[in-house]
Design an enzyme around this catalytic site. Structure first.
Site, PDB file in Angstrom:
ATOM      1  CD  GLU A  50      10.448  74.134  69.994  1.00  0.00           C
ATOM      2  OE1 GLU A  50      10.696  73.480  71.263  1.00  0.00           O
ATOM      3  OE2 GLU A  50      11.710  74.825  69.603  1.00  0.00           O
ATOM      4  CG  HIS A 100      -4.603 108.637  63.478  1.00  0.00           C
ATOM      5  ND1 HIS A 100      -4.869 107.294  63.432  1.00  0.00           N
ATOM      6  CD2 HIS A 100      -4.940 109.271  62.471  1.00  0.00           C
ATOM      7  CE1 HIS A 100      -5.407 107.307  62.443  1.00  0.00           C
ATOM      8  NE2 HIS A 100      -5.651 108.384  61.719  1.00  0.00           N
ATOM      9  CB  ALA A 124      15.335  84.797  69.784  1.00  0.00           C
TER      10      ALA A 124
END
EC number: 1.8.1.4
Length: 461
Positions: free
Chosen positions: A200, A440, A180
């Site tokens: 990474e 909605h 994060a």
């Protein structure tokens, strides 16, 4: 005894524990060596969100034409962005000062150390004073973890603290680690115009997330212009020249990257050194204090919460642990925290939010699954907002309908994940989620639709 409870550290674990203790009628003090609110408020969660908001506003300006708005060349003022972030952090810290006064909690400034039964020694600017309490809660938190081959000098190789307070914007940055913290800073600097490379070690960025989320985020960030290297390892950094030379071992050999700054974002180390654990005999294991379900150590009257104990190193976890610990001290019967129902959030754009098991973990646990997905490209609200990237993925146990996990990537999903946390806490089933009418048009409808997809009842796909 001077106090019923002394809390060592005033981060989101410590100050929350202190407030709850005071609410329950316990005479309470907090010991803090720096700023009230700890890393989270001053150098972590809060100021980074301020930086990310500035980046998002800049992104809006750059894409204003997509919304039918003509803007004459927006320009990022890096110093002003950093200044705003510091102002937000200072305001929050002052808010904690107010809460301490309001709840009649004594704030003791200095470095706290356990000193025998019920005693904490506080040293500050050459003076040393002892305070006593029936219950002492250690909430000393964590700091940026340093790798042996990535020693931070605070200028060229930096941790998160320097990353949010650089005097000027670097033209290029290599971010080592894609959890994060790493991804949030990578997004911020990339959006502000810095050339960003993320390195990474594992095969996917945000490696704790569901694989589909990781892959989708990687696609989006690459589209935004970020360079992402997975399955790669930083072997060394040469800082002798004007630019850092970063040697990265990849599947194809060693590649040398050049950048003004290297950000080490490879996790955190716990602050348990020098606080008297060894002297009083508190047991630790692999840098964590050993505690029971209510955060009691092996030493009577000593407790530990937050980053220095088992569980996720997250602000909301520390706060929950502080409350649970204090309620148990006060003679209440709190429920132990369910660490399988802790939400995780990453505030890049698009955001990531998740809770519970990934699909891979659920299969490994032997569950027969019902998995549903709903893309935001099919959401009316997402289309209207110009935020069609991402999806909601839900995972249920096919046999009993148990809600095993949810994983989201998209705009504002960090606000939406709480619905799933509550649903799982209440042991809500898949069919109950489908029949709970959602408003909605909203982004949150995607949760209902994803659940419906899992059961073959999706309407808008």
């Amino acid at each position: 005894m001077d106090y019923d409870v002394i809390v060592v550290g005033s981060g989101p674990g410590g100050y929350v524990a202190a407030i709850r203790a005071s609410q329950l009628g316990l005479k309470t003090a907090v010991i803090e060596r720096e700023s009230l609110g700890g890393i989270c408020l001053n150098w972590g969660c809060i100021p980074t969100k301020a930086l990310l908001k500035s980046a998002q506003v800049f992104e809006y300006l750059n894409h204003a034409a997509d919304y039918g708005i003509k803007v004459q060349g927006g320009e990022a003022d890096f110093e002003a962005v950093v200044k705003r972030s510091r102002g937000v952090a200072d305001g929050m810290s002052k808010g904690v000062q107010f809460l301490m006064k309001k709840n009649k909690i004594d704030v003791i400034v200095g470095f706290g150390k356990l000193k025998g039964k019920g005693t904490v020694e506080v040293s500050n600017a050459g003076t040393v004073k002892n305070y006593t309490a029936k219950h002492i809660i250690l909430a000393t938190g964590g700091r940026s973890r340093e790798l042996p081959n990535l020693k931070q000098d605070g200028k060229k190789i930096i941790g998160y603290r320097q990353a949010m307070n650089l005097p000027k914007q670097p033209k290029s940055i290599v971010v080592v680690g894609s959890g994060a913290i790493g991804i949030e800073f990578a997004y911020f600097y990339n959006t502000m115009g810095t050339k960003v490379t993320v390195v990474e070690y594992l095969d996917n960025i945000v490696p704790l997330e569901d694989e589909e989320i990781s892959k989708q985020l990687a696609r989006i960030l690459k589209k935004q212009g970020m360079n992402i290297m997975t399955g790669s390892n930083v072997e060394s950094v040469d800082t002798s020249g004007e630019l850092c030379k970063v040697s990265v071992k990849t599947a194809n050999g060693v590649e040398v990257l050049e950048a003004e700054v290297v950000l080490s974002a490879v996790g955190i180390s716990t602050n348990i050194e020098g606080i008297g654990l060894e002297e009083v005999g508190v047991k630790t294991d692999k840098g964590k204090v050993l505690v029971d379900d209510y955060y009691k150590t092996n030493i009577e009257g000593v407790y530990a919460i937050g980053d220095i104990v088992k569980g996720q190193a997250l602000a909301h976890v520390a706060s929950a642990e502080g409350i649970t610990c204090v309620e148990k001290i006060a003679g209440h019967h709190p429920e132990p925290i369910d660490y399988n129902n802790i939400p995780g959030c990453t505030y890049c754009s698009p955001e990531i939010a998740s809770v519970g098991l990934t699909e891979k973990a659920a299969k490994a646990a032997g569950y027969e699954l019902k998995v549903g997905k709903f893309p935001f490209s099919a959401s009316g609200k997402a289309s209207a907002a110009g935020a069609k990237d991402g999806f909601v993925k839900v995972i249920f146990d096919a046999k009993y309908g148990e809600f095993l996990g949810a994983h989201m990537i998209g705009a504002n999903v960090t606000e939406m994940i709480a619905e799933i946390v509550v649903a799982r806490k209440l042991e809500t089933t898949g069919m109950e989620m489908i029949k709970a009418v959602h408003p909605h048009p909203t982004m949150s409808e995607a949760i209902m639709e994803a659940c419906a997809d899992a059961y073959g009842e999706v309407i808008h796909l």
